[in-house]
Design an enzyme around this catalytic site. Structure first.
Site, mmCIF file in Angstrom:
data_model
loop_
_atom_site.group_PDB
_atom_site.id
_atom_site.type_symbol
_atom_site.label_atom_id
_atom_site.label_comp_id
_atom_site.label_asym_id
_atom_site.label_seq_id
_atom_site.Cartn_x
_atom_site.Cartn_y
_atom_site.Cartn_z
ATOM 1 N N ASP A 59 -97.076 -26.230 61.171
ATOM 2 C CA ASP A 59 -96.104 -26.969 60.354
ATOM 3 C C ASP A 59 -96.638 -27.266 58.953
ATOM 4 O O ASP A 59 -97.850 -27.288 58.717
ATOM 5 C CB ASP A 59 -95.792 -28.325 61.011
ATOM 6 C CG ASP A 59 -94.947 -28.164 62.267
ATOM 7 O OD1 ASP A 59 -94.769 -27.025 62.725
ATOM 8 O OD2 ASP A 59 -94.489 -29.200 62.791
ATOM 9 N N HIS A 200 -101.077 -27.445 62.225
ATOM 10 C CA HIS A 200 -100.611 -27.573 60.837
ATOM 11 C C HIS A 200 -101.374 -26.644 59.901
ATOM 12 O O HIS A 200 -102.595 -26.539 60.003
ATOM 13 C CB HIS A 200 -100.771 -29.016 60.361
ATOM 14 C CG HIS A 200 -99.890 -29.985 61.091
ATOM 15 N ND1 HIS A 200 -100.215 -30.484 62.329
ATOM 16 C CD2 HIS A 200 -98.688 -30.508 60.769
ATOM 17 C CE1 HIS A 200 -99.239 -31.295 62.734
ATOM 18 N NE2 HIS A 200 -98.297 -31.330 61.807
HETATM 19 ZN ZN LIG Z 1 -94.416 -31.842 59.438
#
Ligand SMILES: [Zn+2]
Length: 241
Positions: A59, A200
């Site tokens: 992400d 991430h």
């Molecule tokens: Zn996020």
């Protein structure tokens, strides 16, 4: 004297009543407007399968520093993953979007500005989709809300907009920067057949994520796991219709 006491008591009860009613109203208002984590039904956070498959998702990118490092590792290991991009980051890094698609990865939608409240939900979702389409010629299908927070109304809106809400079932907790070993452990202790793993590649320095990635892939493979994109995982879902 008695009257004075009576008045004070009445005043006290009055204030108490105002505080209580006010509190109830605030709580009621919050429960209507504050997004809450929705895991089921209607969201996609795992596949029902006996097969040892899992999906790596990243992400908050694309990020000019960390995304290329992550892509290099995935390429070297021959792994395809899914990247939930922010429209804003995508706008600044269209070449990274192109590289993602060229190397066989999937792009998901993670809003434009990462607004947790998602006040401009559809607008941001469409904005991000336009950025992805402009750079790659492909549309986004999966939407992951910032922080995974979503109200029922927002969930309905996303569905009407033709997107599928994709959350996760295993949190690497790399966003906490807990150390490389801990990130690997968080994945390996919680993984199961059909799991969607949250990591991430943007939003902050992701040095620990980059260092943890190869050990995670190796450990998953040692346990017999095959890594696939979200669309591939969904096709393996026995409940997928
Ligand atoms: Zn996020």
């Amino acid at each position: 004297m008695r009257i004075y006491v009576f008045y004070r008591r009445k005043l006290f009860l009055g204030i108490l009543l105002i505080i209580t009613v006010g509190g109830i109203l605030i709580i009621a208002q919050r429960s209507l407007t504050t997004p809450s984590l929705v895991r089921a039904p209607g969201t996609y956070y795992m596949a029902h399968t006996q097969e040892k498959v899992a999906a790596l998702t990243f992400d908050d990118g694309p990020d000019p520093t960390d995304t290329p490092d992550i892509l290099d590792i995935l390429k070297e290991k021959g792994v395809k993953a899914t990247f939930f991009v922010l429209g804003q980051a995508a706008q600044s890094n269209p070449s990274l979007l192109k590289r993602l698609v060229k190397e066989g990865h999937e792009i998901g939608n993670h809003s434009f500005n990462h607004d947790y409240q998602q006040r401009r939900l559809v607008e941001e979702m469409n904005q991000t989709d336009r950025e992805v389409f402009a750079a790659t010629g492909t549309h986004t299908y999966f939407y992951r809300p910032p922080g995974g927070f979503l109200s029922q109304n927002q969930l309905d809106t996303i569905k009407k907009n033709g997107q599928v809400v994709a959350l996760w079932s295993v949190d690497s907790k790399d966003w906490r920067n807990p150390g490389v070993k801990q990130i690997v452990d968080n994945v390996m202790k919680n993984v199961f057949p059909g799991a969607i793993i949250l990591m991430h590649d943007g939003g902050y320095h992701r040095t620990q994520t980059v260092k943890a990635l190869a050990p995670i892939i190796d450990a998953l493979r040692d346990c017999g796991y095959r890594l696939v994109t979200l669309s591939e995982l969904k096709m393996m879902d026995s409940e997928f219709k």
